[in-house]
Write a protein that holds these residues in place. Sequence first.
Motif, PDB file in Angstrom:
ATOM      1  N   LYS A  37      51.382  27.669  39.502  1.00 60.83           N
ATOM      2  CA  LYS A  37      49.948  27.324  39.510  1.00 60.83           C
ATOM      3  C   LYS A  37      49.726  26.198  40.526  1.00 60.83           C
ATOM      4  CE  LYS A  37      47.269  27.214  35.874  1.00 60.83           C
ATOM      5  NZ  LYS A  37      46.184  28.196  35.997  1.00 60.83           N
TER       6      LYS A  37
ATOM      7  N   TYR B 187      44.589  29.145  44.775  1.00 60.62           N
ATOM      8  CA  TYR B 187      43.235  29.364  44.251  1.00 60.62           C
ATOM      9  C   TYR B 187      42.180  29.531  45.341  1.00 60.62           C
ATOM     10  CZ  TYR B 187      45.137  29.052  39.690  1.00 60.62           C
ATOM     11  OH  TYR B 187      45.870  29.350  38.564  1.00 60.62           O
TER      12      TYR B 187
ATOM     13  N   GLU C 239      44.160  40.575  39.255  1.00 58.54           N
ATOM     14  CA  GLU C 239      43.665  39.744  38.145  1.00 58.54           C
ATOM     15  C   GLU C 239      42.309  39.173  38.516  1.00 58.54           C
ATOM     16  OE1 GLU C 239      46.166  36.237  37.673  1.00 58.54           O
ATOM     17  OE2 GLU C 239      46.413  36.098  39.835  1.00 58.54           O
TER      18      GLU C 239
ATOM     19  N   ILE D  64      50.122  33.156  29.976  1.00 56.79           N
ATOM     20  CA  ILE D  64      50.700  32.937  28.645  1.00 56.79           C
ATOM     21  C   ILE D  64      49.854  33.669  27.597  1.00 56.79           C
ATOM     22  CG2 ILE D  64      51.149  31.102  26.929  1.00 56.79           C
ATOM     23  CD1 ILE D  64      52.049  29.416  29.488  1.00 56.79           C
ATOM     24  N   THR D  65      48.541  33.705  27.818  1.00 57.25           N
ATOM     25  CA  THR D  65      47.685  34.481  26.898  1.00 57.25           C
ATOM     26  C   THR D  65      47.992  35.975  27.069  1.00 57.25           C
ATOM     27  OG1 THR D  65      46.024  32.858  27.526  1.00 57.25           O
ATOM     28  CG2 THR D  65      45.322  34.575  26.005  1.00 57.25           C
TER      29      THR D  65
ATOM     30  N   THR E 160      43.725  31.113  29.052  1.00 59.61           N
ATOM     31  CA  THR E 160      43.607  29.929  28.202  1.00 59.61           C
ATOM     32  C   THR E 160      42.150  29.566  27.941  1.00 59.61           C
ATOM     33  OG1 THR E 160      45.731  29.087  28.902  1.00 59.61           O
ATOM     34  CG2 THR E 160      44.140  27.458  28.139  1.00 59.61           C
TER      35      THR E 160
HETATM   36  N1  PMP Z   1      45.612  34.129  36.325  1.00 58.81           N
HETATM   37  C1  PMP Z   1      45.326  32.979  36.940  1.00 58.81           C
HETATM   38  C2  PMP Z   1      45.243  32.968  38.424  1.00 58.81           C
HETATM   39  C3  PMP Z   1      45.093  31.806  36.211  1.00 58.81           C
HETATM   40  O1  PMP Z   1      44.800  30.652  36.834  1.00 58.81           O
HETATM   41  C4  PMP Z   1      45.153  31.865  34.803  1.00 58.81           C
HETATM   42  C5  PMP Z   1      44.873  30.623  34.004  1.00 58.81           C
HETATM   43  N2  PMP Z   1      46.031  29.859  33.855  1.00 58.81           N
HETATM   44  C6  PMP Z   1      45.490  33.092  34.193  1.00 58.81           C
HETATM   45  C7  PMP Z   1      45.706  34.210  34.981  1.00 58.81           C
HETATM   46  C8  PMP Z   1      45.664  33.173  32.708  1.00 58.81           C
HETATM   47  O2  PMP Z   1      46.844  32.478  32.376  1.00 58.81           O
HETATM   48  P1  PMP Z   1      47.016  31.767  30.955  1.00 58.81           P
HETATM   49  O3  PMP Z   1      46.836  32.819  29.947  1.00 58.81           O
HETATM   50  O4  PMP Z   1      48.410  31.238  31.006  1.00 58.81           O
HETATM   51  O5  PMP Z   1      45.989  30.705  30.872  1.00 58.81           O
END
Ligand code: PMP
Length: 294
Positions: free
Chosen positions: A156, A161, A190, A217-218, A254
């Motif tokens: 991340k 982003y 995504e 993680i979700t 999340t």
């Molecule tokens: N994709 C991206 C690019 C994200 O930034 C996130 C948020 N963290 C997710 C998917 C979902 O990930 P998580 O379930 O770990 O929050």
Amino acid sequence: MSLTEAVIGRYVWHNGHFAEKTSAKADLCTHSLHYASSVFDGIRCHNGKGFRLKEHLERLFYSASIMGLRLEFEQSKIADVIGELIEMNDCLEGSAYIRPLVWCSSANLVIKRSSQEKAQIAIFTKKLPNLKFEEGGIDLVLSSWNRAANLPHQCKAAGNYLSPILAKREAERFGGKEALLMDFEGNVAECGSANIFFVHESGTLVTSKPNYCLNGITRQTIIALAKSLNIPVEEKGICLLDMGGFQEAFLTGTSVAVLPVKSLYCPKDGLKLEFKQSAVANLLFNAYFQLISN
Ligand code: PMP
């Protein structure tokens, strides 16, 4: 109140010390501000407890290692600090979001950094509205921006982003709430900060392989919950032609938890796909809610 409207907590933890958010400062020339070299994570806190805190902190440390950011604190120390911050910022009840941020303080306006330099870290909290299932769902817009092919997708890092930011702006111009990004092979990747699932008319839950998207993680939690509910799950390349066979769509992450998608608009050909009522999403939301409440 949405995540963006929520108010950031009064106290932050900055390089080993608690401070008022207004007094914690960074240098304007910091490397990460100029070259997007920071990394971060986002953790949902429910009734004072960080959901999957260990997994989130492991991901934070992994992200930092990929970007060569040397943290001088142990993971267990960060977990303790988060616990204290939750109390200090009055997040023991209801929902909150925790944002650890790690960055490079090098400030001489060049890309090169010293490998000896210690990374900076700050942790923020934000109160969130109580979780509830959003019946109506949101409108998605298929973005003209792709998820980049050659980036560390499980990291991340702020630099990852750029396309999500551009895509979100584009989606809003078309009246959508979120953007759906494809990968460079023409498959669904995504959304900007969430993973996407579809429910095939056969009842199978379908999602992209985590090759060119974050293995959220979700996302992992929802796959495990679906399996425990005897819902078949398939991780595969999903192209636009597959969409006709999907009844439902929903996002996971999340901040959004499990969020139904009402429609997907494709500006290039003016087509709009409508998805049905989100029965499977609702079932999985309830299972997720139960899990985070335990
Ligand atoms: N994709 C991206 C690019 C994200 O930034 C996130 C948020 N963290 C997710 C998917 C979902 O990930 P998580 O379930 O770990 O929050």
